[in-house]
Design a protein around this motif. Structure first.
Motif, short mmCIF file in Angstrom:
data_model
loop_
_atom_site.label_atom_id
_atom_site.label_comp_id
_atom_site.label_asym_id
_atom_site.label_seq_id
_atom_site.Cartn_x
_atom_site.Cartn_y
_atom_site.Cartn_z
N PRO A 199 42.80 41.04 16.78
CA PRO A 199 43.90 41.66 16.04
C PRO A 199 45.24 41.37 16.72
CG PRO A 199 42.08 43.20 16.25
CD PRO A 199 41.74 42.03 17.11
N GLY A 200 46.24 41.05 15.92
CA GLY A 200 47.56 40.77 16.45
C GLY A 200 47.76 39.34 16.92
N ARG A 245 49.23 33.62 -0.46
CA ARG A 245 48.71 34.55 -1.46
C ARG A 245 47.95 35.72 -0.84
NH1 ARG A 245 47.67 29.66 -4.44
NH2 ARG A 245 45.49 29.64 -3.75
N LEU A 246 47.62 35.62 0.45
CA LEU A 246 46.87 36.68 1.10
C LEU A 246 47.78 37.87 1.41
CD1 LEU A 246 44.75 34.56 3.61
CD2 LEU A 246 43.98 35.61 1.47
N ARG A 247 47.25 39.06 1.18
CA ARG A 247 48.02 40.26 1.44
C ARG A 247 47.86 40.69 2.90
NH1 ARG A 247 46.94 44.21 -3.81
NH2 ARG A 247 47.84 42.81 -5.39
N GLY A 248 48.96 40.98 3.53
CA GLY A 248 48.93 41.47 4.91
C GLY A 248 49.05 40.33 5.90
N PRO A 249 49.91 40.48 6.90
CA PRO A 249 50.11 39.40 7.88
C PRO A 249 48.86 39.08 8.69
CG PRO A 249 51.21 41.42 8.58
CD PRO A 249 50.78 41.64 7.17
N ARG A 273 45.60 39.15 7.82
CA ARG A 273 44.71 38.27 7.05
C ARG A 273 45.29 36.87 6.96
NH1 ARG A 273 43.22 40.41 1.38
NH2 ARG A 273 41.82 38.62 1.52
N ARG A 274 46.60 36.80 6.73
CA ARG A 274 47.26 35.50 6.61
C ARG A 274 47.19 34.74 7.93
NH1 ARG A 274 51.16 37.36 4.23
NH2 ARG A 274 52.63 37.72 5.94
N HIS A 275 47.45 35.42 9.04
CA HIS A 275 47.42 34.74 10.34
C HIS A 275 46.02 34.25 10.68
CE1 HIS A 275 51.27 37.09 11.68
NE2 HIS A 275 51.51 36.19 10.77
N ARG A 276 45.00 35.05 10.36
CA ARG A 276 43.63 34.62 10.63
C ARG A 276 43.27 33.40 9.79
NH1 ARG A 276 40.54 40.52 11.02
NH2 ARG A 276 41.08 40.91 13.21
N PHE A 277 43.70 33.38 8.55
CA PHE A 277 43.44 32.21 7.69
C PHE A 277 44.11 30.98 8.29
CE2 PHE A 277 44.65 29.25 4.42
CZ PHE A 277 43.54 29.18 3.58
#
Length: 236
Positions: A22-23, A43-47, A49-53
């Motif tokens: 996380p983070g 398109r992903l909601r939340g930073p 989820r986006r960062h992990r992608f």
């Protein structure tokens, strides 16, 4: 395992783990993604989820680039036709033109798993333990034989058994190239003599499996890809 140089030979399976706590910051990881990957990330909601992608897909590019001897931004992907419906671009992902090893990627929560092999391969990863009752709901989608096997177990053993069955199923379907788009109620991959299913040693809190076309890999190599390396978008 040190960063890959030689491509996996027949009978070898290369596994790479990417922890994404996380983070974790994507840093420059997004700079190596192509337009389609960038659009999906946005398109992903939340930073988080986006960062992990972004880290997961940049990590795939870094590893593929090492096998190919090129830069991560130069790696190009395509999809094979779906073996079930024949739709072009709907099947198993691969390097464009079959330029390198076969691969598969999966992520769940704070972990990403990559597999590379000379033959078609699929991997799946799920966080454990399973949510209470999930084997009675999602498990109902499985093949009747798999469902009966779960029902025969003591109730306390079913969540763990369900996760093991599920990751094997998804790994097999990814390897075949249909994914779960056509359902998961078909026979288990263990019934397909052309594929080998492997339960993998996963970090604590996860269950994972791989499916490899052909015989069981005689050599299994695994290593960890640090998120800090991916975030620099540097060549390995």
């Amino acid at each position: 395992m040190t960063p890959p140089r030689a491509r996996p030979r027949p009978g070898e399976l290369h596994l790479w783990w990417l922890p994404v706590p996380p983070g974790a910051s994507p840093g420059r990881a997004r700079s190596v993604l192509d337009a389609a990957e960038t659009a999906r990330a946005r398109r992903l909601r939340g930073p988080e989820r986006r960062h992990r992608f972004e880290l997961a897909h940049a990590g795939l590019r870094l590893l593929c680039a090492r096998y190919l001897g090129t830069g991560p931004g130069e790696v190009a992907f395509e999809r094979t036709p779906c073996p079930r419906c024949g739709t072009a671009g709907h099947g198993r992902p691969r390097l464009r033109g079959g330029a390198g090893p076969e691969f598969s990627m999966t992520h769940s929560g704070s972990a990403v798993l990559y597999a590379f092999a000379a033959a078609p391969v699929g991997v799946d990863l799920e966080a454990a333990p399973a949510r209470p009752g999930v084997e009675r709901t999602v498990g109902g989608w499985l093949h009747p034989g798999e469902r009966r096997a779960l029902d025969a177990l003591p109730e306390g053993e079913r969540p763990g058994a369900f996760l093991r069955a599920w990751v094997r199923k998804e790994a097999y379907l990814k390897g075949v190239g249909t994914g779960i788009a056509h359902g998961v109620d078909g026979p288990p991959g263990s019934a397909d003599a052309a594929w080998t299913l492997l339960d993998l040693d996963a970090p604590g809190g996860f269950v994972a499996a791989a499916a490899v076309s052909g015989g069981s890999p005689g050599t299994l190599r695994s290593g960890t890809l640090p998120a800090s390396v991916v975030a620099t978008a540097a060549r390995l």
